[in-house]
Enzyme design. Structure first.
Site, PDB file in Angstrom:
ATOM      1  N   GLY A 132     -13.963  -3.586   1.301  1.00  0.00           N
ATOM      2  CA  GLY A 132     -15.224  -2.957   1.376  1.00  0.00           C
ATOM      3  C   GLY A 132     -15.521  -1.758   0.081  1.00  0.00           C
ATOM      4  O   GLY A 132     -16.241  -2.175  -0.373  1.00  0.00           O
TER       5      GLY A 132
ATOM      6  N   GLY B 263     -10.136  -8.850   0.588  1.00  0.00           N
ATOM      7  CA  GLY B 263      -9.126  -8.978   1.168  1.00  0.00           C
ATOM      8  C   GLY B 263      -8.018 -10.469   1.438  1.00  0.00           C
ATOM      9  O   GLY B 263      -7.126 -11.036   0.598  1.00  0.00           O
TER      10      GLY B 263
ATOM     11  N   LYS C  40     -18.746 -14.283   3.506  1.00  0.00           N
ATOM     12  CA  LYS C  40     -19.979 -13.760   4.303  1.00  0.00           C
ATOM     13  C   LYS C  40     -20.991 -13.564   3.857  1.00  0.00           C
ATOM     14  O   LYS C  40     -20.981 -12.629   2.574  1.00  0.00           O
ATOM     15  CB  LYS C  40     -19.210 -11.266   3.572  1.00  0.00           C
ATOM     16  CG  LYS C  40     -17.896 -11.501   5.273  1.00  0.00           C
ATOM     17  CD  LYS C  40     -17.604 -10.501   4.404  1.00  0.00           C
ATOM     18  CE  LYS C  40     -15.991 -10.159   4.690  1.00  0.00           C
ATOM     19  NZ  LYS C  40     -15.681  -9.414   2.918  1.00  0.00           N
TER      20      LYS C  40
ATOM     21  N   ARG D  27       0.708  -0.997   0.319  1.00  0.00           N
ATOM     22  CA  ARG D  27       0.163   0.066   0.102  1.00  0.00           C
ATOM     23  C   ARG D  27       0.566   1.388   0.181  1.00  0.00           C
ATOM     24  O   ARG D  27       0.453   2.237  -0.434  1.00  0.00           O
ATOM     25  CB  ARG D  27      -1.341  -0.221   1.304  1.00  0.00           C
ATOM     26  CG  ARG D  27      -2.167  -1.261   0.755  1.00  0.00           C
ATOM     27  CD  ARG D  27      -3.093  -0.949   2.498  1.00  0.00           C
ATOM     28  NE  ARG D  27      -4.068  -1.220   1.441  1.00  0.00           N
ATOM     29  CZ  ARG D  27      -5.435  -2.155   2.930  1.00  0.00           C
ATOM     30  NH1 ARG D  27      -5.765  -1.698   4.217  1.00  0.00           N
ATOM     31  NH2 ARG D  27      -7.046  -2.295   2.028  1.00  0.00           N
TER      32      ARG D  27
HETATM   33  P1  ADP Z   1     -13.035 -11.759   0.469  1.00  0.00           P
HETATM   34  O1  ADP Z   1     -11.834 -11.480   1.967  1.00  0.00           O
HETATM   35  O2  ADP Z   1     -12.175 -11.862  -0.386  1.00  0.00           O
HETATM   36  O3  ADP Z   1     -14.045 -10.679   0.547  1.00  0.00           O
HETATM   37  P2  ADP Z   1     -14.409 -13.671   2.753  1.00  0.00           P
HETATM   38  O4  ADP Z   1     -13.976 -12.876   3.458  1.00  0.00           O
HETATM   39  O5  ADP Z   1     -15.799 -12.780   1.981  1.00  0.00           O
HETATM   40  O6  ADP Z   1     -13.578 -13.239   1.381  1.00  0.00           O
HETATM   41  O7  ADP Z   1     -14.240 -14.666   2.422  1.00  0.00           O
HETATM   42  C1  ADP Z   1     -13.498 -15.888   2.256  1.00  0.00           C
HETATM   43  C2  ADP Z   1     -13.132 -17.017   3.353  1.00  0.00           C
HETATM   44  O8  ADP Z   1     -14.441 -18.467   3.081  1.00  0.00           O
HETATM   45  C3  ADP Z   1     -11.892 -17.629   3.429  1.00  0.00           C
HETATM   46  O9  ADP Z   1     -11.485 -17.573   4.554  1.00  0.00           O
HETATM   47  C4  ADP Z   1     -12.929 -19.299   2.893  1.00  0.00           C
HETATM   48  O10 ADP Z   1     -11.751 -20.246   4.040  1.00  0.00           O
HETATM   49  C5  ADP Z   1     -14.069 -18.824   3.544  1.00  0.00           C
HETATM   50  N1  ADP Z   1     -14.964 -19.914   3.025  1.00  0.00           N
HETATM   51  C6  ADP Z   1     -14.711 -20.268   2.038  1.00  0.00           C
HETATM   52  N2  ADP Z   1     -15.588 -21.253   1.586  1.00  0.00           N
HETATM   53  C7  ADP Z   1     -16.612 -22.060   2.569  1.00  0.00           C
HETATM   54  C8  ADP Z   1     -17.328 -22.901   2.743  1.00  0.00           C
HETATM   55  N3  ADP Z   1     -17.870 -23.675   2.195  1.00  0.00           N
HETATM   56  N4  ADP Z   1     -17.256 -22.721   3.640  1.00  0.00           N
HETATM   57  C9  ADP Z   1     -17.247 -22.204   5.348  1.00  0.00           C
HETATM   58  N5  ADP Z   1     -16.119 -20.953   4.479  1.00  0.00           N
HETATM   59  C10 ADP Z   1     -16.085 -20.730   3.601  1.00  0.00           C
HETATM   60 MG    MG Z   2     -12.232 -11.252   4.085  1.00  0.00          MG
END
Ligand code: ADP
Ligand code: MG
Length: 415
Positions: free
Chosen positions: A374, A351, A198, A40
């Site tokens: 976000g 992230g 999420k 960053r």
């Molecule tokens: P980002 O940070 O890219 O927006 P998220 O925070 O929403 O993504 O999701 C990332 C997390 O989702 C990872 O830590 C991963 O382990 C989890 N994940 C992915 N698939 C599943 C699943 N089927 N069940 C539980 N957790 C999951």
């Molecule tokens: Mg995340």
């Protein structure tokens, strides 16, 4: 887009001006307090260099963590950032505390870091009085902090309205151009991958994406919610039982313009959430009771690669499995490989998504990687980002010219 950019201002107009850059230096640290990643900081160098080379007096600030206003701790100080920035620029970068009244010096061609702006009372409340005070020490305000553009805070919003002139820096501009290109005039088919953990926050994004995309690729907890809505047994999988109707509504909205949902047909299930759990690959109709879906299966990996190969534009947020554990990483690895191999224009943010991209070594093969988590999601959702709204409000032609008067009133006249 309808806002002023730093590159629109001739370098000659920047000379001698006091330029306030709002950056995103919210960097990670190791347990013993050392900077663990300077991405960053390096991302902000083009904007900073452009101002320094034009002969401006540069002040840069950022938030770091979530300090209590008026009570910064040592761990929330930008001191390590100042040290690293000095190394990168090859010139001193003093750190200024208690800076809002302007009782510090910075000369043309020089740069200071203004301590963590979230330590200032009024920052989080977007206080116009704080903005007015800061605006007195600023000739040009530059927002180069896309990652926090979705926050309505003083140095992101009120200050952009109060400063004599406000513009977007090169990093902010690049983010908005890339995202705008992906969403405003996308090469079709447009495929959006929305996955991860999420569920409820991302479901609102799906509602607005449903009108725009041709293929909605779902994975992780969101896919499980859609599978449950279609009547599949999801066992103990992460899902949102309250949102089954919302999931059906998204499918209907897509169908109205012949869009489709991609869901896995086979999945890797585990008897518990652990790297050494018992695992099986099953059809989505056969998830055993009490087991949880932690990745997509081999048939799904192939069909996903095929969908992405045929896409014109890919927008990706969220891993399709628990890729942090080797037993459940194959789906996200296949997804990353397929995005990298696809001829589509690809853009990724989030992230954990960026962590997956780094882990699978495809950083160079994604067309655009957003620094915003976000902010990236809210942009996809079609929401107006407050920091951008403020820049737009300042884009009227009348506010485009920097004041001609010399900025440093006590400076000697040029010879
Ligand atoms: P980002 O940070 O890219 O927006 P998220 O925070 O929403 O993504 O999701 C990332 C997390 O989702 C990872 O830590 C991963 O382990 C989890 N994940 C992915 N698939 C599943 C699943 N089927 N069940 C539980 N957790 C999951
Ligand atoms: Mg995340």
């Amino acid at each position: 887009m309808d806002f002023l950019r730093l590159s629109d201002i001739p370098a000659a107009d920047l000379a001698g001006k006091r330029i306030f850059i709002r950056a995103d230096f919210n960097v990670p640290f190791t347990a013993d307090g050392a900077l663990s990643d300077d991405t960053r900081i390096r991302a902000t160098l083009p904007g900073i260099r452009a101002c320094l080379e034009a002969g401006a007096a540069v002040m840069v600030t950022s938030h770091l963590g979530r300090p209590q206003e008026g009570a910064l701790t040592a761990a929330e100080s930008l001191a390590p950032v100042a040290t690293r920035l000095a190394e990168l620029l090859g010139q001193p970068v003093p750190l200024v505390h208690n800076w809002t009244d302007g009782s510090f010096d910075v000369v043309p061609g020089g740069i200071v870091i203004l301590e963590n702006c979230r330590g200032n009372p009024g920052e989080k409340a977007d206080d116009p009085a704080l903005a007015a005070r800061i605006a007195r020490i600023v000739d040009l305000y530059v927002n180069d902090a896309f990652g926090t553009a979705h926050r309505r805070e003083c140095t992101l919003h009120a200050l952009a309205l109060a400063a004599p002139v406000a513009c977007a820096g090169p990093l902010m501009t690049a983010e908005l151009d890339a995202l705008g290109r992906a969403l405003a005039r996308p090469a079709r088919p447009l495929a959006a991958i929305v996955a991860g953990s999420k569920v409820s926050t991302k479901l609102t994004i799906l509602e607005s994406l449903a009108d725009k995309v041709d293929v909605l690729v779902l994975g992780g907890g969101i896919a499980n919610t859609f599978l449950a809505a279609r009547g599949c047994p999801v066992g103990a999988s992460l899902h949102e039982p309250d949102l089954l109707d919302a999931a059906r509504a998204v499918e209907r909205r897509l169908a109205e313009h012949a869009g489709v949902v991609w869901l896995p047909e086979d999945v890797v299930v585990a008897d518990r959430f652990a790297p050494d759990a018992l695992t099986r690959t099953v059809h989505v109709d056969d998830v055993p009771e009490g087991w949880m879906i932690l990745d997509i299966g081999p048939d799904s990996r192939d069909s996903l690669a095929d969908v992405l190969h045929r896409a014109g534009t890919i927008v990706w947020n969220g891993p399709v499995g628990v890729f942090e554990m080797d037993a459940f990483a194959a789906g996200t690895r296949a997804l990353a490989t397929a995005v990298a191999a696809s001829p589509a224009y690809s853009i990724a943010g989030g992230g954990d998504t960026l962590a997956a991209i780094a882990r699978f070594g495809i950083t160079e093969r994604i067309d655009y990687i957003s620094t915003g988590g976000g902010a990236f999601l809210e942009f996809l959702e079609g929401r107006e980002l407050p920091a951008l709204a403020a820049l737009r409000a300042r884009a009227r032609p009348a506010s485009r010219r920097l004041p001609p008067k010399p900025v440093f009133e006590n400076e000697p006249e040029p010879a």
